[in-house]
Write an enzyme that holds these catalytic residues in place. Structure first.
Site, PDB file in Angstrom:
ATOM      1  N   LYS A 174      74.500  60.027  74.926  1.00  0.00           N
ATOM      2  CA  LYS A 174      74.612  61.342  75.924  1.00  0.00           C
ATOM      3  C   LYS A 174      73.819  62.361  75.259  1.00  0.00           C
ATOM      4  O   LYS A 174      72.970  62.892  75.846  1.00  0.00           O
ATOM      5  CB  LYS A 174      76.218  61.914  75.785  1.00  0.00           C
ATOM      6  CG  LYS A 174      76.985  60.988  76.782  1.00  0.00           C
ATOM      7  CD  LYS A 174      78.688  61.268  76.434  1.00  0.00           C
ATOM      8  CE  LYS A 174      79.287  60.014  77.425  1.00  0.00           C
ATOM      9  NZ  LYS A 174      80.723  60.379  77.313  1.00  0.00           N
ATOM     10  N   ASP A 192      82.597  66.985  82.752  1.00  0.00           N
ATOM     11  CA  ASP A 192      83.107  65.687  82.759  1.00  0.00           C
ATOM     12  C   ASP A 192      83.924  65.502  84.147  1.00  0.00           C
ATOM     13  O   ASP A 192      84.308  64.303  84.729  1.00  0.00           O
ATOM     14  CB  ASP A 192      84.390  65.203  81.742  1.00  0.00           C
ATOM     15  CG  ASP A 192      83.450  64.169  80.802  1.00  0.00           C
ATOM     16  OD1 ASP A 192      82.924  63.663  80.973  1.00  0.00           O
ATOM     17  OD2 ASP A 192      84.141  64.154  79.567  1.00  0.00           O
ATOM     18  N   GLN A 228      84.975  63.642  73.829  1.00  0.00           N
ATOM     19  CA  GLN A 228      85.028  62.228  74.172  1.00  0.00           C
ATOM     20  C   GLN A 228      86.063  61.467  73.972  1.00  0.00           C
ATOM     21  O   GLN A 228      87.141  61.876  73.123  1.00  0.00           O
ATOM     22  CB  GLN A 228      83.840  61.529  72.978  1.00  0.00           C
ATOM     23  CG  GLN A 228      83.708  60.116  73.304  1.00  0.00           C
ATOM     24  CD  GLN A 228      82.987  59.689  74.479  1.00  0.00           C
ATOM     25  OE1 GLN A 228      82.297  60.387  75.028  1.00  0.00           O
ATOM     26  NE2 GLN A 228      83.212  58.492  75.010  1.00  0.00           N
TER      27      GLN A 228
HETATM   28  N1  GUN Z   1      85.278  57.760  77.259  1.00  0.00           N
HETATM   29  C1  GUN Z   1      84.806  56.931  77.916  1.00  0.00           C
HETATM   30  N2  GUN Z   1      84.081  57.433  79.284  1.00  0.00           N
HETATM   31  C2  GUN Z   1      84.058  59.048  78.982  1.00  0.00           C
HETATM   32  C3  GUN Z   1      83.811  59.755  79.473  1.00  0.00           C
HETATM   33  O1  GUN Z   1      82.943  59.775  80.497  1.00  0.00           O
HETATM   34  N3  GUN Z   1      83.878  61.103  79.192  1.00  0.00           N
HETATM   35  C4  GUN Z   1      84.648  61.224  78.140  1.00  0.00           C
HETATM   36  N4  GUN Z   1      84.644  62.561  77.795  1.00  0.00           N
HETATM   37  N5  GUN Z   1      85.114  60.294  77.398  1.00  0.00           N
HETATM   38  C5  GUN Z   1      84.843  59.132  77.884  1.00  0.00           C
END
Ligand code: GUN
Length: 285
Positions: free
Chosen positions: A53, A120, A97
């Site tokens: 990311k 998100d 995350q």
């Molecule tokens: N863990 C797995 N996928 C995601 C996501 O898209 N966002 C976040 N914050 N955590 C994750």
């Protein structure tokens, strides 16, 4: 019939180039879009995700910060960090995350993120905005699926879409997005009786369960469009989705592969949301 692949890498490249272009334009006006990624603990998969990311942000010219904390970080300290990021004008998107360590209430942390920075799309305010059609951020994975349908010029109006999976992150928001485009939507889940009878009626199928071979060729109407959100390993340890790709490819008109399908679109839509958040911040100045 041999299905055409919808290439998530190629579409991501196109969309990320557009994000880079729009980011440069925003920077020329004195604003650099910024994303903060917060990782607590040392879950190996999460470490890879957050690295990807942050790198994607850098490649598109966005500002990004990665905050890493020990698994022992207290909930109160994490909430204080989120609050500081809410107040930081250089940050337009905040992503904590998941999963978080067991002693931290993940929902409480998500609700602490300002909805204006909830790129998100996990905040209750974002979920409510999606449900009512108000302005807000859409969760990145189902949003990426919608972009994939758009990329093949697919009109959902009056079509029957079947979503397999009812998670807050994919299944439920996916169903709402399809509904917003005037599809007739069925949500299936582990308690659904005779899944095959439902999928056989579908013009569009989204598989988002996290289990191999949830969708096989005998369950798909000829010409249907199949989107595979799954991320699993097969017996040889190779990455695979929820769909029997080889079999379903013989029946569907379009299909997304795993890897190289929906996966890259998730990060792409995170960039899109962060850029949009910065654009909103500028227009409200
Ligand atoms: N863990 C797995 N996928 C995601 C996501 O898209 N966002 C976040 N914050 N955590 C994750």
């Amino acid at each position: 019939m041999t299905a055409q692949r919808i290439d998530g890498n190629a579409l991501s490249q196109q969309l990320r180039a557009q994000v880079a272009h729009d980011t440069a334009a925003l920077k020329a006006q004195g604003l650099t879009p910024g994303l903060a990624v917060v990782l607590v603990g040392d879950n190996p998969a999460s470490q890879v995700y957050v690295r990807n990311k942050v790198k994607a942000c850098q490649d598109a010219g966005l500002h990004s910060v990665l905050e890493k904390y020990e698994a022992s970080l207290s909930e109160a300290d994490l909430l204080a960090r989120v609050q500081a990021l809410n107040n930081d004008p250089s940050i337009h998107g905040i992503l904590v995350q998941l999963p978080l360590p067991a002693h931290i209430d993940a929902q409480k942390v998500i609700e602490a993120i300002s909805p204006l920075k909830d790129v998100d799309g996990f905040h209750i305010a974002s979920a409510g905005a999606l449900m009512t059609g108000a302005k807000g951020f859409w969760p990145c994975t189902p949003y990426g699926c919608m972009k994939m349908l758009e990329s093949i010029g697919y009109s959902l109006k009056g079509k029957h879409a079947v979503v397999i999976g009812r998670s807050n992150i994919v299944g439920k928001p996916m169903a709402l997005m399809l509904l917003q485009q005037n599809a007739t939507v069925t949500i299936c889940h582990s308690g659904t009786q005779n899944l095959k009878a439902l999928t056989l009626q579908a013009d569009v199928i989204v598989a988002a369960v996290g289990k191999r071979n949830v969708l096989t060729a005998d369950m798909v109407k000829p010409g249907a469009v199949v989107l595979d959100v799954g991320m699993n390993r097969n017996d040889e340890g190779k990455l695979c989705g929820d769909v029997d790709f080889e079999g379903v490819s013989q029946v569907a008109s379009y299909i997304t592969p795993v890897p190289g399908g929906v996966g890259p679109m998730t990060i792409t839509m995170l960039l899109v949301n962060t850029l949009e958040s910065a654009q909103r911040a500028l227009s409200e100045k």
